[in-house]
Design a protein around this motif. Structure first.
Motif, PDB file in Angstrom:
ATOM      1  N   ALA A 143      -8.483   9.237   0.385  1.00  0.00           N
ATOM      2  CA  ALA A 143      -7.163   8.510   0.500  1.00  0.00           C
ATOM      3  C   ALA A 143      -7.063   7.141   0.588  1.00  0.00           C
ATOM      4  CB  ALA A 143      -6.317   8.850   1.632  1.00  0.00           C
ATOM      5  N   GLU A 144      -8.265   6.530   0.929  1.00  0.00           N
ATOM      6  CA  GLU A 144      -8.190   4.992   1.161  1.00  0.00           C
ATOM      7  C   GLU A 144      -9.613   4.371   0.321  1.00  0.00           C
ATOM      8  OE1 GLU A 144      -5.773   2.995   2.015  1.00  0.00           O
ATOM      9  OE2 GLU A 144      -4.553   4.209   2.966  1.00  0.00           O
ATOM     10  N   GLU A 145      -9.753   4.636  -0.966  1.00  0.00           N
ATOM     11  CA  GLU A 145     -10.831   4.500  -1.609  1.00  0.00           C
ATOM     12  C   GLU A 145     -10.844   2.889  -1.357  1.00  0.00           C
ATOM     13  OE1 GLU A 145     -10.836   6.286  -5.304  1.00  0.00           O
ATOM     14  OE2 GLU A 145     -11.578   8.197  -4.386  1.00  0.00           O
ATOM     15  N   PRO A 146     -12.184   2.095  -1.702  1.00  0.00           N
ATOM     16  CA  PRO A 146     -12.087   0.701  -1.725  1.00  0.00           C
ATOM     17  C   PRO A 146     -11.569   0.313  -3.047  1.00  0.00           C
ATOM     18  CG  PRO A 146     -14.362   1.614  -0.995  1.00  0.00           C
ATOM     19  CD  PRO A 146     -13.499   3.008  -1.424  1.00  0.00           C
ATOM     20  N   LEU A 147     -10.942  -0.962  -2.724  1.00  0.00           N
ATOM     21  CA  LEU A 147     -10.268  -1.516  -4.010  1.00  0.00           C
ATOM     22  C   LEU A 147     -11.330  -2.616  -4.590  1.00  0.00           C
ATOM     23  CD1 LEU A 147      -6.764  -2.408  -2.354  1.00  0.00           C
ATOM     24  CD2 LEU A 147      -7.075  -0.495  -4.156  1.00  0.00           C
ATOM     25  N   CYS A 148     -11.367  -2.746  -5.833  1.00  0.00           N
ATOM     26  CA  CYS A 148     -12.487  -3.391  -6.397  1.00  0.00           C
ATOM     27  C   CYS A 148     -11.581  -4.102  -7.666  1.00  0.00           C
ATOM     28  CB  CYS A 148     -13.528  -2.487  -6.897  1.00  0.00           C
ATOM     29  SG  CYS A 148     -14.429  -1.761  -5.568  1.00  0.00           S
ATOM     30  N   VAL A 149     -11.847  -5.268  -7.620  1.00  0.00           N
ATOM     31  CA  VAL A 149     -11.325  -5.992  -8.824  1.00  0.00           C
ATOM     32  C   VAL A 149     -12.429  -7.196  -9.116  1.00  0.00           C
ATOM     33  CG1 VAL A 149      -9.552  -7.754  -9.596  1.00  0.00           C
ATOM     34  CG2 VAL A 149      -9.168  -5.693  -8.148  1.00  0.00           C
ATOM     35  N   GLY A 150     -13.163  -7.172 -10.215  1.00  0.00           N
ATOM     36  CA  GLY A 150     -14.127  -8.126 -10.298  1.00  0.00           C
ATOM     37  C   GLY A 150     -15.349  -7.926  -9.347  1.00  0.00           C
ATOM     38  N   ASP A 151     -15.826  -8.946  -8.920  1.00  0.00           N
ATOM     39  CA  ASP A 151     -16.715  -9.086  -7.845  1.00  0.00           C
ATOM     40  C   ASP A 151     -16.341  -8.988  -6.251  1.00  0.00           C
ATOM     41  OD1 ASP A 151     -15.796 -11.649  -7.482  1.00  0.00           O
ATOM     42  OD2 ASP A 151     -17.703 -12.496  -8.296  1.00  0.00           O
ATOM     43  N   LEU A 177      -2.833 -10.035   3.003  1.00  0.00           N
ATOM     44  CA  LEU A 177      -2.334 -10.693   1.677  1.00  0.00           C
ATOM     45  C   LEU A 177      -3.253 -10.410   0.426  1.00  0.00           C
ATOM     46  CD1 LEU A 177      -0.729 -12.565   0.283  1.00  0.00           C
ATOM     47  CD2 LEU A 177      -2.273 -14.475   1.090  1.00  0.00           C
ATOM     48  N   LEU A 178      -4.741 -10.310   0.669  1.00  0.00           N
ATOM     49  CA  LEU A 178      -5.523  -9.974  -0.365  1.00  0.00           C
ATOM     50  C   LEU A 178      -5.382  -8.420  -0.776  1.00  0.00           C
ATOM     51  CD1 LEU A 178      -7.988 -10.344  -2.255  1.00  0.00           C
ATOM     52  CD2 LEU A 178      -9.478  -9.829  -0.260  1.00  0.00           C
ATOM     53  N   ARG A 179      -5.153  -7.436   0.092  1.00  0.00           N
ATOM     54  CA  ARG A 179      -4.964  -6.232  -0.235  1.00  0.00           C
ATOM     55  C   ARG A 179      -3.806  -5.974  -0.975  1.00  0.00           C
ATOM     56  NH1 ARG A 179      -3.051  -1.262   4.041  1.00  0.00           N
ATOM     57  NH2 ARG A 179      -2.941   0.263   2.378  1.00  0.00           N
ATOM     58  N   PHE A 180      -2.798  -6.664  -0.841  1.00  0.00           N
ATOM     59  CA  PHE A 180      -1.343  -6.564  -1.349  1.00  0.00           C
ATOM     60  C   PHE A 180      -1.687  -7.427  -2.803  1.00  0.00           C
ATOM     61  CE2 PHE A 180       2.951  -7.633  -2.774  1.00  0.00           C
ATOM     62  CZ  PHE A 180       3.688  -6.580  -2.611  1.00  0.00           C
ATOM     63  N   PHE A 181      -2.409  -8.249  -2.967  1.00  0.00           N
ATOM     64  CA  PHE A 181      -2.359  -8.809  -4.048  1.00  0.00           C
ATOM     65  C   PHE A 181      -3.369  -7.699  -5.220  1.00  0.00           C
ATOM     66  CE2 PHE A 181      -2.096 -13.501  -2.877  1.00  0.00           C
ATOM     67  CZ  PHE A 181      -1.217 -13.824  -3.468  1.00  0.00           C
ATOM     68  N   GLN A 193       8.637 -11.833  -1.986  1.00  0.00           N
ATOM     69  CA  GLN A 193       7.883 -10.611  -2.073  1.00  0.00           C
ATOM     70  C   GLN A 193       6.936 -10.503  -1.018  1.00  0.00           C
ATOM     71  OE1 GLN A 193       7.720 -10.316  -6.346  1.00  0.00           O
ATOM     72  NE2 GLN A 193       8.348  -8.124  -6.100  1.00  0.00           N
ATOM     73  N   LEU A 194       6.482 -11.466  -1.073  1.00  0.00           N
ATOM     74  CA  LEU A 194       5.100 -11.479  -0.248  1.00  0.00           C
ATOM     75  C   LEU A 194       5.459 -11.618   1.160  1.00  0.00           C
ATOM     76  CD1 LEU A 194       2.895 -13.890  -2.365  1.00  0.00           C
ATOM     77  CD2 LEU A 194       2.399 -11.583  -2.130  1.00  0.00           C
ATOM     78  N   LEU A 195       6.417 -12.285   1.489  1.00  0.00           N
ATOM     79  CA  LEU A 195       6.923 -12.702   2.980  1.00  0.00           C
ATOM     80  C   LEU A 195       7.234 -11.307   3.408  1.00  0.00           C
ATOM     81  CD1 LEU A 195       9.040 -15.703   3.125  1.00  0.00           C
ATOM     82  CD2 LEU A 195       6.926 -15.259   4.436  1.00  0.00           C
ATOM     83  N   ASP A 196       8.235 -10.439   2.446  1.00  0.00           N
ATOM     84  CA  ASP A 196       8.606  -9.117   2.925  1.00  0.00           C
ATOM     85  C   ASP A 196       7.437  -8.146   3.146  1.00  0.00           C
ATOM     86  OD1 ASP A 196      11.369 -10.243   2.860  1.00  0.00           O
ATOM     87  OD2 ASP A 196      11.585  -9.156   0.629  1.00  0.00           O
ATOM     88  N   GLN A 197       6.541  -8.198   2.151  1.00  0.00           N
ATOM     89  CA  GLN A 197       5.449  -6.912   2.274  1.00  0.00           C
ATOM     90  C   GLN A 197       4.144  -7.370   2.960  1.00  0.00           C
ATOM     91  OE1 GLN A 197       6.191  -4.040   0.659  1.00  0.00           O
ATOM     92  NE2 GLN A 197       8.135  -5.082   0.313  1.00  0.00           N
ATOM     93  N   VAL A 198       3.846  -8.664   3.184  1.00  0.00           N
ATOM     94  CA  VAL A 198       2.756  -8.692   4.032  1.00  0.00           C
ATOM     95  C   VAL A 198       3.193  -9.118   5.285  1.00  0.00           C
ATOM     96  CG1 VAL A 198       0.844 -10.562   3.998  1.00  0.00           C
ATOM     97  CG2 VAL A 198       1.233  -9.672   1.805  1.00  0.00           C
TER      98      VAL A 198
END
Length: 245
Positions: A143-151, A177-181, A193-198
């Motif tokens: 359900a919570e697989e690692p998020l991978c973007v680039g390196d 913050l990084l997770r949401f991005f 949006q970032l204030l609300d969600q993070v």
């Protein structure tokens, strides 16, 4: 997440004004927190560093005898103690707010403040930590697989971020913050949006808190923070987290 025998998360309240300590204590207990109260910086620093796992969050006044709140926050982050910190400042000056965020505070509240607002800020931080803790305990890797973007790899279960194969220490707010991005990569995200969600609240619209945390995050994950590869500024709007080409 620590809980005392009451089952409640524990907040350490550090302020040299007795009236403020009592006000914050009342607000926190009414909101379901266990509390510890201290009046000087040096004693508070010793308490935190001697047993950080017994605390869940610190509400820390900036102007303290012995050791001020900025210094305490700076030293804790240098020691990689990622205990959430909310600063209380008596002066509504941007330089104080920015300095607090730059040295690793998760949030700040300016005096005079609404006890209800302070409680909402604390609860927002605790909600994020609770979500992370539950994910780690459950171990639901599918359900919570690692998020991978680039390196960059973000593992929610282990609460770990690796950049170019090396583990990078992030504060709880930086992690969220990084997770949401990463979950919304290649999309333009406004500061609101970032204030609300993070951060988890919408009443306060000081978007500088977003900008400072983005700057901190860039320092930790970008090959060059001055020429960011991942977190790009969208002038007049917000930010976009880019997948590598």
């Amino acid at each position: 997440m620590n809980t005392q025998s009451t089952g409640a998360p524990t907040v350490l309240i550090v302020d040299d004004e007795e009236s403020i300590r009592k006000l914050v204590d009342f607000a926190m207990q009414r909101s379901g927190f266990a509390t510890e109260l201290m009046a000087d910086g040096a004693t508070a620093f010793e308490r935190i560093t001697s047993d950080p796992r017994s605390l869940d969050i610190v509400i820390l006044d900036v102007m303290l005898p012995g050791m001020d709140g900025f210094e305490i926050c700076r030293r804790l982050r240098q020691m990689n103690l990622l205990l959430p910190i909310i600063l209380l400042t008596a002066r509504d000056e941007e330089i104080d707010r920015v300095l607090g965020l730059e040295i690793g505070a998760d949030d700040y509240v300016t005096k005079p403040f609404s006890p209800r607002e302070l409680a909402a800020r604390v609860k927002a931080v605790m909600r994020r930590l609770s979500t992370q803790s539950e994910a780690r305990v459950s171990g639901e890797e599918d359900a919570e697989e690692p998020l991978c973007v680039g390196d960059i790899t973000l593992n929610l279960v282990r609460h770990e971020v690796q950049v170019r194969g090396k583990v990078v220490e992030l504060t709880p707010t930086e992690f969220d913050l990084l997770r949401f991005f990463m979950e919304h990569r290649d999309r333009v995200l406004t500061r609101d949006q970032l204030l609300d969600q993070v951060w988890g609240y919408s009443a306060v619209r000081d978007t500088r808190i977003v900008d400072v945390h983005v700057s901190h995050l860039r320092d930790k994950i970008e090959p060059s923070s001055k020429k960011p590869t991942y977190i790009r500024t969208v002038r007049g709007i917000g930010y976009k987290f880019l997948s590598p080409q």
